[in-house]
Design a protein around this motif. Structure first.
Motif, PDB file in Angstrom:
ATOM      1  N   TYR A  55      29.769 -58.133  24.946  1.00  0.00           N
ATOM      2  CA  TYR A  55      30.236 -57.827  26.300  1.00  0.00           C
ATOM      3  C   TYR A  55      29.106 -57.327  27.190  1.00  0.00           C
ATOM      4  O   TYR A  55      29.041 -57.659  28.382  1.00  0.00           O
ATOM      5  N   GLU A  56      28.200 -56.543  26.629  1.00  0.00           N
ATOM      6  CA  GLU A  56      27.085 -56.022  27.414  1.00  0.00           C
ATOM      7  C   GLU A  56      26.269 -57.155  28.028  1.00  0.00           C
ATOM      8  O   GLU A  56      25.792 -57.057  29.157  1.00  0.00           O
ATOM      9  N   ILE A  57      26.077 -58.240  27.282  1.00  0.00           N
ATOM     10  CA  ILE A  57      25.292 -59.370  27.771  1.00  0.00           C
ATOM     11  C   ILE A  57      26.119 -60.228  28.732  1.00  0.00           C
ATOM     12  O   ILE A  57      25.689 -60.534  29.844  1.00  0.00           O
ATOM     13  N   LEU A  58      27.324 -60.603  28.333  1.00  0.00           N
ATOM     14  CA  LEU A  58      28.100 -61.563  29.117  1.00  0.00           C
ATOM     15  C   LEU A  58      28.701 -60.960  30.380  1.00  0.00           C
ATOM     16  O   LEU A  58      29.062 -61.693  31.304  1.00  0.00           O
ATOM     17  N   SER A  59      28.827 -59.631  30.442  1.00  0.00           N
ATOM     18  CA  SER A  59      29.382 -59.004  31.646  1.00  0.00           C
ATOM     19  C   SER A  59      28.324 -58.792  32.720  1.00  0.00           C
ATOM     20  O   SER A  59      28.646 -58.502  33.865  1.00  0.00           O
TER      21      SER A  59
END
Length: 386
Positions: A55-59
């Motif tokens: 989530y940290e990357i894709l958000s």
């Protein structure tokens, strides 16, 4: 990186998923594998970390774009493409040197006719540029404040030549082209006669000195870009999309000038239970119809841990109760918001015959209309007679 699963696969999504889809999937999986719901479950703990990493990357729109184009190589610092992307606009460090736009304009408009004195002095102290980074925080980290170790590229004085730009054992010399003046005179014949102009010396860049043997580490620039690891303090109460400044942690200045600042933008991960509303916190608590009718003592999760709260008899679905001062602290202040608890009454879907009879008895005791056998079937999911 071979043992890592694709981030879209981790969140159960296909490539190109929208931010709403990403957030929705993250909330479901984070709740499913949350350590509080899976105590002493190492597998769930590992999946929870994996989901948070994905989530940290894709958000993050910038990191997501790099990941979509280059995979893990685009977001892993060890590949040279992770953190540090997007600093070009703030670092001003394309080929190892910073450029002053004033010098470019002066070469067109200030180069002659007595305008040379207004040109910026390349030997004057100059402030370093600011750097901007984004830090990803959990709901609790943002609410309570914390210390985060961040890594970012920063322009610093070259430790090989101590900023002189000259190789060890050598020193700068007076520029033979301009004789140390930093500027040279040029003459041009025109129909109106010979016009003399001044321009910045191309050999020394206007400094009046040059390095015949430049430092190999910085290529004579006197400064280098290097990765920096730094502990920064996150202020309590910071919210998603907000930014704060760490003074003096930007690029180092030139010629004794002050350093720039480090500007930190906050990206907040959604929480599986809490939702933020300014400095207030919302959560939803499920209760049974019996609890709603008779009242009960509930255990409610808060940012400070679990607390007891007594709901009154006759509590209705959608009722909201306030826990005073259990919200989020105001940034740089002491006041805290409240926690608002919304009640959700859960209606059982499958009940036994005995439970049906008891409900019917309760219905009749309440003075309501008697339910006929046919209506009983329709009320409890059976087929009604036409």
């Amino acid at each position: 990186m071979a043992d890592k699963r694709d981030y879209y696969e981790v969140l159960g999504l296909s490539k190109g998923a929208s931010q709403d889809e990403i957030k929705k999937s993250y909330r479901q999986l984070a709740k499913k594998y949350h350590p509080d719901l899976n105590p002493d479950n190492k597998e769930a703990e590992a999946k929870f970390k994996e989901v948070n990493e994905a989530y940290e990357i894709l958000s993050d729109a910038e990191k997501k774009e790099k990941y979509d184009r280059f995979g893990f190589a685009g977001v892993d610092p060890s590949f040279g493409g992770g953190q540090g992307g997007g600093f070009g606009g703030f670092g001003g460090f394309g080929d190892g040197m910073e450029f002053d736009l004033g010098d470019i304009f002066s070469s067109f408009f200030g180069g002659g006719f007595g305008g040379g004195s207004s040109r910026s002095n390349p030997n004057a102290p100059r402030r370093g540029n600011d750097i901007q980074i984004t830090v990803s925080l959990t709901f609790e980290e943002a609410a309570k404040g914390c210390t985060k170790n961040v890594e970012f590229p920063r322009i610093e004085t070259c430790d090989e030549c101590s900023g002189s730009g000259a190789a060890k054992g050598t020193s700068s010399q007076t520029c033979p082209e301009c004789n140390g003046r930093g500027q040279i005179n040029t003459q041009q014949r025109t129909p109106f006669g010979v016009i003399s102009t001044q321009k910045q010396c191309p050999k020394c860049g206007g400094k009046g000195t040059y390095n015949p043997t430049p430092c190999q580490k910085c290529k004579g620039a006197g400064r280098i870009r290097r990765p920096i690891k730094k502990d920064i303090t996150i202020p309590a109460g910071i919210d998603d999309g907000q930014m704060f400044t760490v003074r003096g942690e930007g690029n180092r200045g030139l010629n004794g000038g002050p350093s720039g600042d480090l500007r930190v933008a906050v990206s907040l991960k959604p929480h599986p239970f809490f939702q933020r509303d300014g400095y207030n916190v919302w959560c939803e608590v499920e209760i049974s119809i019996v609890q709603a009718a008779l009242g009960d003592e509930l255990t409610v999760p808060t940012l400070d841990g679990q607390v007891k709260y007594n709901i009154p008899a006759g509590t209705q679905p959608g009722d909201v109760f306030k826990l005073k001062g259990k919200g989020i602290q105001v940034v740089n202040g002491t006041r805290r918001g409240d926690q608002l608890v919304k009640i959700k009454v859960v209606i059982p879907k499958n009940i036994s015959d005995k439970q049906k009879d008891l409900l019917l008895q309760f219905n009749e005791a309440s003075g309501n209309k008697k339910v006929s056998p046919e209506e009983k079937k329709g009320f409890f999911g059976g087929k009604k007679k036409k």
